[in-house]
Design a protein around this motif. Structure first.
Motif, short mmCIF file in Angstrom:
data_model
loop_
_atom_site.label_atom_id
_atom_site.label_comp_id
_atom_site.label_asym_id
_atom_site.label_seq_id
_atom_site.Cartn_x
_atom_site.Cartn_y
_atom_site.Cartn_z
N PHE A 1 0.84 -1.20 0.00
CA PHE A 1 0.00 0.00 0.00
C PHE A 1 0.87 1.24 0.00
CE2 PHE A 1 -2.14 -3.08 2.97
CZ PHE A 1 -2.96 -3.64 2.00
N ALA A 2 0.35 2.31 -0.54
CA ALA A 2 1.09 3.56 -0.55
C ALA A 2 0.83 4.39 0.69
CB ALA A 2 0.74 4.36 -1.80
N ASP A 3 -0.40 4.42 1.14
CA ASP A 3 -0.76 5.30 2.25
C ASP A 3 -1.70 4.59 3.23
OD1 ASP A 3 -2.84 5.12 0.52
OD2 ASP A 3 -3.22 7.27 0.36
N ALA A 4 -1.43 3.33 3.46
CA ALA A 4 -2.24 2.57 4.41
C ALA A 4 -1.34 1.57 5.13
CB ALA A 4 -3.37 1.85 3.68
N MET A 5 -1.78 1.10 6.29
CA MET A 5 -0.99 0.16 7.08
C MET A 5 -1.42 -1.29 6.85
SD MET A 5 1.34 1.81 8.71
CE MET A 5 1.80 0.68 10.02
N ASP A 6 -2.71 -1.55 7.03
CA ASP A 6 -3.19 -2.93 7.00
C ASP A 6 -4.10 -3.22 5.81
OD1 ASP A 6 -3.57 -5.58 8.31
OD2 ASP A 6 -5.66 -4.88 8.41
N ALA A 7 -4.78 -2.21 5.30
CA ALA A 7 -5.73 -2.43 4.21
C ALA A 7 -5.94 -1.11 3.47
CB ALA A 7 -7.05 -2.97 4.73
N ALA A 8 -6.42 -1.22 2.23
CA ALA A 8 -6.68 -0.04 1.41
C ALA A 8 -8.11 -0.09 0.91
CB ALA A 8 -5.70 0.03 0.23
N GLY A 9 -8.62 1.08 0.51
CA GLY A 9 -9.98 1.18 -0.01
C GLY A 9 -10.02 2.03 -1.27
N PRO A 10 -11.22 2.35 -1.74
CA PRO A 10 -11.36 3.16 -2.96
C PRO A 10 -10.57 4.46 -2.88
CG PRO A 10 -13.46 2.22 -2.35
CD PRO A 10 -12.52 1.92 -1.22
N ARG A 11 -9.96 4.80 -4.00
CA ARG A 11 -9.15 6.03 -4.18
C ARG A 11 -7.82 5.96 -3.45
NH1 ARG A 11 -12.34 6.19 -7.63
NH2 ARG A 11 -13.53 7.98 -8.38
N GLN A 12 -7.39 4.76 -3.07
CA GLN A 12 -6.07 4.59 -2.49
C GLN A 12 -5.18 3.80 -3.45
OE1 GLN A 12 -7.31 3.10 1.59
NE2 GLN A 12 -5.81 4.64 2.22
N VAL A 13 -3.88 4.02 -3.33
CA VAL A 13 -2.92 3.42 -4.25
C VAL A 13 -2.37 2.12 -3.67
CG1 VAL A 13 -0.67 3.75 -5.37
CG2 VAL A 13 -2.30 5.66 -5.23
N VAL A 14 -2.32 1.09 -4.51
CA VAL A 14 -1.74 -0.19 -4.12
C VAL A 14 -0.64 -0.56 -5.11
CG1 VAL A 14 -3.83 -1.02 -3.01
CG2 VAL A 14 -3.47 -1.49 -5.43
N MET A 15 0.30 -1.40 -4.66
CA MET A 15 1.35 -1.89 -5.53
C MET A 15 1.00 -3.30 -5.98
SD MET A 15 2.49 0.23 -3.09
CE MET A 15 3.71 1.50 -2.70
N LEU A 16 1.25 -3.60 -7.25
CA LEU A 16 0.91 -4.89 -7.84
C LEU A 16 2.18 -5.62 -8.26
CD1 LEU A 16 -2.05 -3.66 -10.09
CD2 LEU A 16 -2.13 -4.39 -7.70
N SER A 17 2.16 -6.93 -8.22
CA SER A 17 3.35 -7.74 -8.47
C SER A 17 3.60 -8.02 -9.94
CB SER A 17 3.22 -9.08 -7.74
OG SER A 17 2.13 -9.82 -8.27
N ILE A 18 3.01 -7.26 -10.83
CA ILE A 18 3.19 -7.45 -12.27
C ILE A 18 3.52 -6.11 -12.91
CG2 ILE A 18 1.79 -9.51 -12.56
CD1 ILE A 18 -0.59 -7.74 -13.13
N GLY A 19 4.23 -6.17 -14.04
CA GLY A 19 4.64 -4.94 -14.71
C GLY A 19 4.73 -5.10 -16.21
N ALA A 20 5.50 -4.22 -16.84
CA ALA A 20 5.59 -4.18 -18.29
C ALA A 20 6.09 -5.51 -18.87
CB ALA A 20 6.50 -3.04 -18.72
N LYS A 21 7.00 -6.17 -18.16
CA LYS A 21 7.51 -7.46 -18.64
C LYS A 21 6.45 -8.55 -18.62
CE LYS A 21 12.41 -6.74 -17.72
NZ LYS A 21 13.65 -7.24 -17.06
#
Length: 373
Positions: free
Chosen positions: A277-297
């Motif tokens: 998460f970008a701006d959360a500790m335990d969980a995120a909700g709508p309009r929050q940024v999360v990081m995903l384990s996939i990319g351009a490759k």
């Protein structure tokens, strides 16, 4: 502009019927909607489409429509079921402000301009701040900084970055090898010989597998005054005090897309999960940024939309085991639970940033990504 919107209206009357099977109107859609300041195209589409990420297919299917984002505050969207699904747009007479964006770009400024995910070798081999004017411990705007390993010409401008997170998988021998995590770097993240030292808690729980990348934060810009080793740079601006060990990177002149077009991916990699998460500790909700384990490759590009599922728990089956003693007996894995949708807005080689667009429950690390159905 008005002429273009009229063309858009005419095209939409035909196109909605063509895409009605895939982009159906919601049963509870409003009869009309007046576009307001602060709206996004996703929000508007969610009010009348069962699959809001399909709005580009409706509004961009006509070759006459050059840009489906040309909807402004004050425009009235009319919907009816007269002779089949119909959508009409009545443009306002007095246009004010900018066109409605697909997603709230203003809320993502930091992640669009100030954050990058880079290969760990790129970070460790990048030029670095070795000293500051008058042997200071911290540098401020208007002072000189001294950089080793820098190639360039006087007058060239650079970004100053500092590592903030490392993204890593688990050891293959670990029972949780399918999981990935992101964790904070400690306060020594900018040391010269070791550009970051991972959290002392970095055991199997935090991951010891392959590096997916290192997140760095742009904390300032500087301009080359004199070349050499070390080179002399003038600190132009900074959001934090500059210190020895901070890395120097080329400026990213176009860090993000001007427009985003939500669309489904062709396929979803098996390892596609929420890893931080970008701006959360335990969980995120709508309009929050999360990081995903996939990319351009992995074939990910900006605008790709995914459904997030919470992995189902494995519980003890008291009835099949004929016992309430949960230390033995039959166990059963519950189905994954629907959480919401996430749209990718910035993509790197092996990691992406996504914005949670909607949801029924909180997003947790380990959430599985699937096709947006």
């Amino acid at each position: 502009m008005i002429k273009k919107i009229i063309v858009l209206l005419a095209g939409m009357l035909v196109t909605v019927a063509v895409y009605a099977a895939g982009a159906q109107l919601r049963a509870d859609h409003p009869d009309s909607y007046t576009v307001r300041r602060g709206d996004t195209l996703w929000d508007i589409s969610a009010k009348f489409l069962s699959k809001p990420w399909l709005w580009p297919e409706i509004w961009q299917a006509n070759p006459q429509v050059r840009n489906p984002h040309l909807i402004y505050p004050g425009d009235v969207l009319n919907l009816s079921f007269i002779n089949g699904p119909r959508v009409g747009l009545q443009p306002s007479v007095h246009r004010e402000g900018e066109a409605v964006p697909a997603i709230p770009l203003s809320e993502l400024k930091m992640f669009l301009k100030d954050m990058r995910v880079m290969n760990s070798e790129e970070v460790s081999s990048a030029p670095y701040v070795v000293g500051l004017e008058e042997a200071r411990l911290r540098g401020a705007v208007g002072q000189n900084i001294y950089v080793r390993g820098l190639q360039g010409e006087p007058g060239q401008r650079w970004a100053i970055v500092r590592p903030s997170h490392v993204f890593r998988g688990f050891d293959q021998d670990d029972a949780a090898s399918a999981d990935l995590v992101a964790h904070d770097l400690d306060s020594n993240a900018a040391m010269v010989r070791s550009p970051w030292r991972e959290d002392s808690r970095n055991d199997g729980h935090y991951g010891k597998g392959d590096d997916l990348g290192v997140e760095v934060s742009v904390i300032g810009t500087a301009e080359t005054l004199r070349t050499g080793d070390p080179a002399t740079l003038l600190l132009l601006n900074a959001t934090q005090e500059i210190r020895s060990g901070d890395r120097i990177m080329p400026l990213d002149e176009s860090p993000y897309d001007a427009y985003y077009y939500p669309h489904a991916p062709k396929s979803v990699p098996a390892n596609a999960k929420v890893i931080g998460f970008a701006d959360a500790m335990d969980a995120a909700g709508p309009r929050q940024v999360v990081m995903l384990s996939i990319g351009a490759k992995d074939g990910v590009d900006n605008g790709q939309t995914y459904t997030i599922f919470e992995p189902g728990e494995t519980i003890h089956d008291d009835v099949a085991s004929n016992s309430w003693n949960r230390s033995f007996g039959e166990r059963v894995k519950l189905p994954d639970e629907y959480v919401g949708h996430v749209m990718v807005f910035r993509t790197f080689d092996r990691v992406s940033y996504g914005l949670v667009m909607d949801g029924l429950r909180p997003v947790h690390v380990g959430g599985r990504l699937a096709m947006p159905e």
